[in-house]
Design a protein around this motif. Structure first.
Motif, PDB file in Angstrom:
ATOM      1  N   LEU A   1       0.936  -1.291  -0.004  1.00 40.21           N
ATOM      2  CA  LEU A   1      -0.028   0.093  -0.026  1.00 40.21           C
ATOM      3  C   LEU A   1       0.770   1.306   0.109  1.00 40.21           C
ATOM      4  CD1 LEU A   1      -2.884  -1.013   2.581  1.00 40.21           C
ATOM      5  CD2 LEU A   1      -3.077  -0.541   0.237  1.00 40.21           C
ATOM      6  N   PHE A   2       1.984   1.162   0.827  1.00 40.31           N
ATOM      7  CA  PHE A   2       3.054   2.367   0.820  1.00 40.31           C
ATOM      8  C   PHE A   2       3.339   2.620  -0.619  1.00 40.31           C
ATOM      9  CE2 PHE A   2       6.947   4.076   1.167  1.00 40.31           C
ATOM     10  CZ  PHE A   2       6.861   5.198   1.873  1.00 40.31           C
ATOM     11  N   LYS A   3       3.883   1.778  -1.303  1.00 38.33           N
ATOM     12  CA  LYS A   3       4.365   1.794  -2.570  1.00 38.33           C
ATOM     13  C   LYS A   3       3.395   2.326  -3.418  1.00 38.33           C
ATOM     14  CE  LYS A   3       6.232  -2.600  -2.909  1.00 38.33           C
ATOM     15  NZ  LYS A   3       6.894  -3.576  -3.377  1.00 38.33           N
ATOM     16  N   VAL A   4       2.311   1.854  -3.452  1.00 38.86           N
ATOM     17  CA  VAL A   4       1.115   2.224  -4.385  1.00 38.86           C
ATOM     18  C   VAL A   4       0.895   3.675  -4.078  1.00 38.86           C
ATOM     19  CG1 VAL A   4      -1.453   2.095  -4.960  1.00 38.86           C
ATOM     20  CG2 VAL A   4       0.087  -0.202  -4.802  1.00 38.86           C
ATOM     21  N   ALA A   5       0.675   3.950  -3.016  1.00 39.94           N
ATOM     22  CA  ALA A   5       0.432   5.571  -2.783  1.00 39.94           C
ATOM     23  C   ALA A   5       1.601   6.558  -2.972  1.00 39.94           C
ATOM     24  CB  ALA A   5       0.493   5.471  -1.140  1.00 39.94           C
ATOM     25  N   GLN A   6       2.961   6.054  -3.018  1.00 42.91           N
ATOM     26  CA  GLN A   6       3.966   6.810  -3.392  1.00 42.91           C
ATOM     27  C   GLN A   6       3.957   6.821  -4.862  1.00 42.91           C
ATOM     28  OE1 GLN A   6       4.258   8.039  -0.029  1.00 42.91           O
ATOM     29  NE2 GLN A   6       6.140   8.653  -1.374  1.00 42.91           N
ATOM     30  N   LEU A   7       3.628   5.902  -5.736  1.00 43.11           N
ATOM     31  CA  LEU A   7       3.553   6.021  -6.889  1.00 43.11           C
ATOM     32  C   LEU A   7       2.489   7.113  -7.460  1.00 43.11           C
ATOM     33  CD1 LEU A   7       4.550   5.198  -9.850  1.00 43.11           C
ATOM     34  CD2 LEU A   7       2.638   3.221  -9.747  1.00 43.11           C
ATOM     35  N   LEU A   8       1.227   6.950  -6.910  1.00 37.82           N
ATOM     36  CA  LEU A   8       0.041   7.683  -7.229  1.00 37.82           C
ATOM     37  C   LEU A   8       0.354   9.099  -6.880  1.00 37.82           C
ATOM     38  CD1 LEU A   8      -3.039   5.573  -6.136  1.00 37.82           C
ATOM     39  CD2 LEU A   8      -2.162   6.029  -8.297  1.00 37.82           C
ATOM     40  N   LYS A   9       1.171   9.348  -6.020  1.00 38.29           N
ATOM     41  CA  LYS A   9       1.410  10.849  -5.328  1.00 38.29           C
ATOM     42  C   LYS A   9       2.336  11.452  -6.220  1.00 38.29           C
ATOM     43  CE  LYS A   9       0.639  10.270  -0.456  1.00 38.29           C
ATOM     44  NZ  LYS A   9       1.147  10.171   1.017  1.00 38.29           N
ATOM     45  N   THR A  10       3.299  10.678  -7.239  1.00 42.21           N
ATOM     46  CA  THR A  10       4.213  11.241  -7.872  1.00 42.21           C
ATOM     47  C   THR A  10       3.785  11.170  -9.320  1.00 42.21           C
ATOM     48  OG1 THR A  10       5.389   9.367  -7.962  1.00 42.21           O
ATOM     49  CG2 THR A  10       6.069  10.834  -6.342  1.00 42.21           C
ATOM     50  N   ALA A  11       2.571  10.847  -9.703  1.00 39.81           N
ATOM     51  CA  ALA A  11       2.206  10.432 -11.046  1.00 39.81           C
ATOM     52  C   ALA A  11       1.742  12.042 -11.545  1.00 39.81           C
ATOM     53  CB  ALA A  11       1.135   9.624 -10.901  1.00 39.81           C
ATOM     54  N   LYS A  12       2.114  12.233 -13.007  1.00 39.32           N
ATOM     55  CA  LYS A  12       1.868  13.241 -13.667  1.00 39.32           C
ATOM     56  C   LYS A  12       0.469  13.199 -14.109  1.00 39.32           C
ATOM     57  CE  LYS A  12       5.557  15.711 -13.054  1.00 39.32           C
ATOM     58  NZ  LYS A  12       5.680  16.822 -12.072  1.00 39.32           N
ATOM     59  N   SER A  13       0.189  11.819 -14.883  1.00 34.96           N
ATOM     60  CA  SER A  13      -1.219  11.874 -15.606  1.00 34.96           C
ATOM     61  C   SER A  13      -1.695  10.517 -14.849  1.00 34.96           C
ATOM     62  CB  SER A  13      -0.934  11.514 -16.786  1.00 34.96           C
ATOM     63  OG  SER A  13      -0.329  12.762 -17.381  1.00 34.96           O
ATOM     64  N   PRO A  14      -2.199  10.285 -13.562  1.00 34.51           N
ATOM     65  CA  PRO A  14      -3.084   9.262 -13.071  1.00 34.51           C
ATOM     66  C   PRO A  14      -4.268   8.947 -13.753  1.00 34.51           C
ATOM     67  CG  PRO A  14      -3.371  11.021 -11.462  1.00 34.51           C
ATOM     68  CD  PRO A  14      -2.194  11.296 -12.839  1.00 34.51           C
ATOM     69  N   LEU A  15      -4.696   7.468 -13.531  1.00 34.03           N
ATOM     70  CA  LEU A  15      -6.051   7.302 -14.104  1.00 34.03           C
ATOM     71  C   LEU A  15      -6.468   6.016 -13.331  1.00 34.03           C
ATOM     72  CD1 LEU A  15      -8.156   7.443 -16.599  1.00 34.03           C
ATOM     73  CD2 LEU A  15      -6.770   5.573 -17.624  1.00 34.03           C
ATOM     74  N   ILE A  16      -7.752   5.738 -12.851  1.00 38.14           N
ATOM     75  CA  ILE A  16      -8.375   4.918 -12.206  1.00 38.14           C
ATOM     76  C   ILE A  16      -9.330   4.036 -13.170  1.00 38.14           C
ATOM     77  CG2 ILE A  16      -9.921   4.204 -10.364  1.00 38.14           C
ATOM     78  CD1 ILE A  16      -8.756   6.445  -8.772  1.00 38.14           C
ATOM     79  N   VAL A  17      -8.973   2.894 -13.330  1.00 35.76           N
ATOM     80  CA  VAL A  17     -10.089   2.214 -14.365  1.00 35.76           C
ATOM     81  C   VAL A  17     -10.794   1.217 -13.576  1.00 35.76           C
ATOM     82  CG1 VAL A  17     -10.059   0.298 -16.132  1.00 35.76           C
ATOM     83  CG2 VAL A  17      -8.483   1.956 -16.119  1.00 35.76           C
ATOM     84  N   ILE A  18     -12.091   1.207 -13.512  1.00 34.39           N
ATOM     85  CA  ILE A  18     -13.218   0.539 -12.844  1.00 34.39           C
ATOM     86  C   ILE A  18     -13.849  -0.428 -13.727  1.00 34.39           C
ATOM     87  CG2 ILE A  18     -15.383   0.950 -11.601  1.00 34.39           C
ATOM     88  CD1 ILE A  18     -14.681   3.819 -11.340  1.00 34.39           C
ATOM     89  N   GLY A  19     -13.852  -1.642 -13.373  1.00 31.95           N
ATOM     90  CA  GLY A  19     -14.085  -2.777 -14.186  1.00 31.95           C
ATOM     91  C   GLY A  19     -15.257  -3.373 -13.433  1.00 31.95           C
ATOM     92  N   LYS A  20     -15.907  -4.519 -13.958  1.00 39.20           N
ATOM     93  CA  LYS A  20     -17.221  -4.949 -13.518  1.00 39.20           C
ATOM     94  C   LYS A  20     -16.720  -5.708 -12.121  1.00 39.20           C
ATOM     95  CE  LYS A  20     -17.201  -9.530 -16.486  1.00 39.20           C
ATOM     96  NZ  LYS A  20     -16.104  -9.099 -17.527  1.00 39.20           N
ATOM     97  N   GLY A  21     -15.767  -6.195 -12.042  1.00 42.16           N
ATOM     98  CA  GLY A  21     -15.240  -6.611 -10.623  1.00 42.16           C
ATOM     99  C   GLY A  21     -15.686  -5.754  -9.619  1.00 42.16           C
ATOM    100  N   ALA A  22     -15.402  -4.531  -9.820  1.00 42.75           N
ATOM    101  CA  ALA A  22     -15.817  -3.491  -8.927  1.00 42.75           C
ATOM    102  C   ALA A  22     -17.274  -3.277  -8.684  1.00 42.75           C
ATOM    103  CB  ALA A  22     -15.243  -1.921  -9.164  1.00 42.75           C
ATOM    104  N   ALA A  23     -18.077  -3.551  -9.703  1.00 43.94           N
ATOM    105  CA  ALA A  23     -19.441  -3.609  -9.773  1.00 43.94           C
ATOM    106  C   ALA A  23     -19.952  -4.786  -8.948  1.00 43.94           C
ATOM    107  CB  ALA A  23     -20.317  -3.493 -10.948  1.00 43.94           C
ATOM    108  N   TYR A  24     -19.310  -5.955  -9.061  1.00 48.59           N
ATOM    109  CA  TYR A  24     -19.672  -7.098  -8.338  1.00 48.59           C
ATOM    110  C   TYR A  24     -19.374  -7.032  -7.057  1.00 48.59           C
ATOM    111  CZ  TYR A  24     -19.922 -12.221  -6.909  1.00 48.59           C
ATOM    112  OH  TYR A  24     -20.113 -13.336  -6.281  1.00 48.59           O
ATOM    113  N   ALA A  25     -18.260  -6.353  -6.726  1.00 48.55           N
ATOM    114  CA  ALA A  25     -17.840  -6.187  -5.236  1.00 48.55           C
ATOM    115  C   ALA A  25     -18.618  -5.387  -4.268  1.00 48.55           C
ATOM    116  CB  ALA A  25     -16.168  -6.175  -5.293  1.00 48.55           C
ATOM    117  N   ARG A  26     -19.305  -4.690  -4.807  1.00 48.93           N
ATOM    118  CA  ARG A  26     -20.417  -3.691  -4.171  1.00 48.93           C
ATOM    119  C   ARG A  26     -19.494  -2.633  -3.444  1.00 48.93           C
ATOM    120  NH1 ARG A  26     -22.839  -7.647  -6.539  1.00 48.93           N
ATOM    121  NH2 ARG A  26     -25.131  -7.898  -6.214  1.00 48.93           N
TER     122      ARG A  26
END
Length: 593
Positions: free
Chosen positions: A161-186
């Motif tokens: 989680l720490f590594k992921v957070a650091q990558l997102l914080k330093t990104a110039k062009s971040p993107l979140i992709v939401i799949g049907k797995g997220a819909a299934y996961a409520r």
């Protein structure tokens, strides 16, 4: 038939969050059910099973129960004999044949749990005739069966989680992709909180639409190509880097993009362009709050790069193009003008924010274009051909959606059954099918099932007389091509005849509804489409609207599995359509992107 029943049961599992169950006869019944459940192929003699399947590839929880011939007749050529356990065992999460009546409860419980836990998928129970008709040796057999608890929800390791957070914080062009797995996961609430906190643009996959409203200002769906091309850090929430997302490879994606996965399936982590060091095996709704804690008060600052302005420019351009196509006065209608007329009318009857319409779509142009024309504001209100682009799912999906949301034989006002997350305002939902004419043909007779069970499903068949495109816009020209095909005409005048992917001209699909006591309508203009939509909405029974559109462009047919061979690393485009076609629709009309 069993194929449509299996499609219905598998998507019922997706909609309700618990395994859908399908009961079929042995032998041919099992083979017919396979397309709805398993990724399997048979020899040409078993043509019913040659279609690519659904439940396993789409990760839908599904339990198939089937009868079979008596165990003492094995290898003797019994009626409909098939060693179904051997056939299905390599392709299911579990496949059992109880050895005695006493073993049935444990077998079913284990198969149900296997379909339900971890990455959802299909399980199978074979029930031979002598076992079904047998007598349990003890009356306590059923008494020891207990309810299957909810699946475990694994959380993430803090170091990852720490590594992921650091990558997102330093990104110039971040993107979140939401799949049907997220819909299934409520996971709508947690994802909405993450997007609000971080202000990172997001891109829903076709069945990830509605996890956040399509109207959300950070929705980048209408600038998809730009988002993929420029994103440098991508957080995948229940979305796989398969052909739908071009494997994460250039030129569709930024060559330097780094991919972060949150997925319930450990087997999926690190695939294709994903970085296993940034992969999180866990439940999305559980992991996201953990990630938010590591991100603390950080939010993306658009001024740090031209990324956001590029997304906004692409979105405005594509939406302007979509509006122009929707207003095209050409007759016969185009797909865009016909679908836009349906959309205008449906939304005047029930706005997207009410969440009272469930869209089911399949076909080529029909599915691709409708995906962006019809916005949704809640999860699991849009169903389509899925990861395997399976044609023929539409009627079974529609039946399952009606039962899942309205109950069996439900009357208006009854609460939805078995749906564990609120999806729109309470009350009955209208199931609306948007069908290509070819796709409709796979399971069209299920209209009779809908009529028999009083399901007031509204079906639009977009009729262009062919797969992807037709051959003629008038019956005379089509007849010339048919004559050339049959050898009774003049090939010099008629050309080479009808393509193998051509369908009959002006087929009266609406008569399928009429012959079973439903309502059948034909629409050839936008005004007729609007009138038919209102009548179909209000009629209280199954309705088929035959929407006549032009034959379309006569370019070379190209499907997803062909596009990938053009350039190494250039993944097949999403479900038979192009980025441009998808983007130039109406999804994601917010102000920030």
């Amino acid at each position: 038939n069993e194929q449509a029943a299996a499609y219905a049961a598998s998507v019922y599992g997706y909609l309700t969050g618990k395994p859908g169950i399908c009961l079929v006869v042995g032998g041919p019944g099992v083979l017919h059910a396979i397309p709805g459940s398993l990724p399997i192929r048979f020899s040409p003699t078993h043509t019913e099973a040659l279609q690519i399947a659904n439940s396993s590839v789409n990760a839908f929880p599904f339990l198939l129960l089937a009868g079979s011939s008596e165990t003492y007749l094995t290898s003797k050529g019994a009626f409909q004999e098939l060693d179904a356990v051997s056939v299905l065992n390599p392709h299911t999460k579990a496949a059992f044949r109880p050895a005695a009546p006493d073993a049935i409860p444990d077998a079913i419980q284990n198969a149900y749990r296997s379909a339900y836990y971890g990455r959802p998928g299909p399980s199978f129970i074979d029930l031979p005739a002598d076992i079904i008709q047998g007598v349990a040796s003890s009356s306590t057999t059923l008494g020891r069966t207990s309810l299957v608890p909810l699946p475990p929800k694994p959380s993430a390791e803090e170091t990852t989680l720490f590594k992921v957070a650091q990558l997102l914080k330093t990104a110039k062009s971040p993107l979140i992709v939401i799949g049907k797995g997220a819909a299934y996961a409520r996971a709508s609430e947690s994802i909405g909180s993450l997007i609000t906190q971080t202000q990172v643009p997001f891109l829903p996959t076709p069945m990830g639409k509605g996890v956040l409203p399509d109207s959300h200002p950070l929705n980048a769906a209408s600038a998809r190509s730009t988002a993929l091309r420029e994103a440098d850090a991508v957080l995948l929430l229940g979305a796989r880097l398969n052909w739908v997302l071009h494997f994460g490879s250039p030129p569709k994606w930024n060559a330097s993009a780094r991919f972060i996965q949150i997925d319930i399936s450990a087997d999926e982590l690190g695939k294709n362009a994903a970085d296993p060091a940034l992969a999180i095996h866990g439940d999305i709704a559980t992991v996201i709050p953990q990630l938010q804690a590591h991100l603390s008060t950080w939010s993306y600052k658009p001024e740090s790069s031209p990324y956001t302005s590029h997304l906004l420019a692409a979105k405005e351009k594509n939406l302007a193009t979509a509006a122009k196509k929707a207003a095209d006065p050409t007759l016969p209608m185009t797909h865009s003008s016909a679908l836009s007329a349906i959309e205008r009318t449906l939304h005047s009857l029930s706005p997207p924010d009410d969440g009272r319409i469930v869209y089911v779509s399949e076909g080529a142009n029909t599915m691709d274009i409708s995906r962006s024309v019809f916005p949704v504001s809640y999860p699991r209100l849009r169903l389509d051909a899925g990861t395997h682009a399976t044609m023929g799912v539409g009627m079974g999906y529609a039946i399952a959606a009606h039962v899942a949301y309205n109950g069996f034989g439900a009357t208006p006002g009854e609460a939805a059954i078995n749906v564990t997350e609120a999806v729109g305002k309470p009350g009955k939902k209208k199931i609306v099918c948007l069908e290509g004419d070819s796709a409709f043909g796979f399971s069209a007779m299920e209209v009779e099932t809908m009529a028999r069970y009083g399901m007031d499903i509204l079906i639009f068949v977009i009729n262009n007389g062919g797969v992807y495109h037709g051959d003629a816009d008038d019956e005379g020209r089509w007849k010339e091509l048919q004559d050339a095909t049959l050898g009774s005409g003049n090939p010099d005048k008629g050309g080479k005849g009808l393509r193998s992917t051509s369908l009959s001209f002006g087929t009266r699909y609406e008569n399928l509804a009429t012959m079973v006591g439903g309502l059948g309508l034909v629409a050839r203009t936008p005004e007729e489409v609007e009138e038919a939509t209102r009548k179909g909405w209000e009629c209280g029974k199954v309705c088929v609207v035959n929407v006549i559109v032009g034959k379309g462009e006569g370019g070379k047919l190209e499907f997803g599995w062909q596009a990938g061979s053009k350039q190494k690393g250039n993944g097949a485009d999403e479900q038979r359509g192009g980025d441009e076609m998808r983007e130039k629709g109406k999804g994601g009309r917010g102000s920030k992107l």
